[in-house]
Write a protein that holds these residues in place. Structure first.
Motif, PDB file in Angstrom:
ATOM      1  N   SER A 159       0.838  -1.197   0.000  1.00 44.40           N
ATOM      2  CA  SER A 159       0.000   0.000   0.000  1.00 44.40           C
ATOM      3  C   SER A 159       0.877   1.253   0.000  1.00 44.40           C
ATOM      4  O   SER A 159       1.915   1.301   0.651  1.00 44.40           O
ATOM      5  CB  SER A 159      -0.901   0.006   1.232  1.00 44.40           C
ATOM      6  OG  SER A 159      -1.557   1.242   1.359  1.00 44.40           O
ATOM      7  N   LYS A 160       0.436   2.263  -0.709  1.00 46.83           N
ATOM      8  CA  LYS A 160       1.161   3.542  -0.755  1.00 46.83           C
ATOM      9  C   LYS A 160       0.840   4.415   0.465  1.00 46.83           C
ATOM     10  O   LYS A 160       1.509   5.409   0.709  1.00 46.83           O
ATOM     11  CB  LYS A 160       0.802   4.304  -2.034  1.00 46.83           C
ATOM     12  CG  LYS A 160       1.053   3.534  -3.307  1.00 46.83           C
ATOM     13  CD  LYS A 160       2.511   3.495  -3.653  1.00 46.83           C
ATOM     14  CE  LYS A 160       2.702   2.865  -5.021  1.00 46.83           C
ATOM     15  NZ  LYS A 160       3.565   1.733  -5.025  1.00 46.83           N
ATOM     16  N   ASN A 161      -0.188   4.038   1.224  1.00 50.65           N
ATOM     17  CA  ASN A 161      -0.637   4.828   2.363  1.00 50.65           C
ATOM     18  C   ASN A 161       0.118   4.408   3.628  1.00 50.65           C
ATOM     19  O   ASN A 161      -0.268   3.468   4.316  1.00 50.65           O
ATOM     20  CB  ASN A 161      -2.149   4.657   2.539  1.00 50.65           C
ATOM     21  CG  ASN A 161      -2.719   5.572   3.588  1.00 50.65           C
ATOM     22  OD1 ASN A 161      -2.035   5.993   4.521  1.00 50.65           O
ATOM     23  ND2 ASN A 161      -4.001   5.877   3.448  1.00 50.65           N
ATOM     24  N   ASN A 196       0.389   5.836   6.534  1.00 52.24           N
ATOM     25  CA  ASN A 196      -0.386   5.967   7.773  1.00 52.24           C
ATOM     26  C   ASN A 196      -1.321   4.782   7.966  1.00 52.24           C
ATOM     27  O   ASN A 196      -1.464   4.271   9.081  1.00 52.24           O
ATOM     28  CB  ASN A 196      -1.183   7.272   7.776  1.00 52.24           C
ATOM     29  CG  ASN A 196      -0.294   8.483   7.950  1.00 52.24           C
ATOM     30  OD1 ASN A 196       0.784   8.395   8.526  1.00 52.24           O
ATOM     31  ND2 ASN A 196      -0.746   9.619   7.440  1.00 52.24           N
TER      32      ASN A 196
END
Length: 150
Positions: free
Chosen positions: A29-31, A33
């Motif tokens: 995932s690029k997220n 957080n």
């Protein structure tokens, strides 16, 4: 890896099994957080489980095995292997001191509509099969049955 000295009265008793009723996040995932939140959630659920097993314990360096079963609510997007890293990393310093102690990791998805038969179910795994999806079943065990005893 050398054989760990295990003090039964002070070591974490295995197996450790728990469920997370949520969709696991891919390590790709690029997220950043969201990935940290997922690892933290794994750690919080793992902490609650190990705290229920024993009030005081030490983590030792024995070799372990992990089982991760994912029961998605629909066909899974992405690859099942991508959910492993964040789950395993989320348990560091909670269930084991280092994930290098994991000798074997079994991961499998059980998508809806595909018939599945389990030969034996622990109470926690039975609960996973009966509860509302999505759910992730996690088991960490020190039973290394595949090792040659000689």
């Amino acid at each position: 890896m050398s054989e760990a000295i295990v003090e039964p009265d002070l070591s974490l008793p295995f197996p450790v099994e728990f469920l997370i009723q949520d969709t696991p996040l891919s390590h790709q995932s690029k997220n950043a957080n969201a990935k940290e939140r997922w690892k933290r959630k794994v750690g919080e659920v793992a902490t609650a489980r190990v705290d229920a097993l024993r009030d005081f314990f030490f983590l030792d360096n024995r070799a372990l095995a992990a089982t991760i079963f994912y029961f998605p609510s629909a066909a899974m997007d992405g690859d099942v292997d991508n959910i492993v890293k964040l789950i395993v990393d989320g348990m560091i310093s909670i269930v084991y001191p280092d994930d290098r102690l994991l000798e074997r990791i079994t991961v499998q998805k059980f998508e809806p509509g595909i018939a599945t038969t389990f030969r034996s179910l622990t109470p926690v795994l039975r609960q996973a099969t009966e509860m509302e999806r999505p759910v992730v079943y996690i088991r960490i065990d020190d039973d290394l049955w595949w090792r040659d005893p000689t």
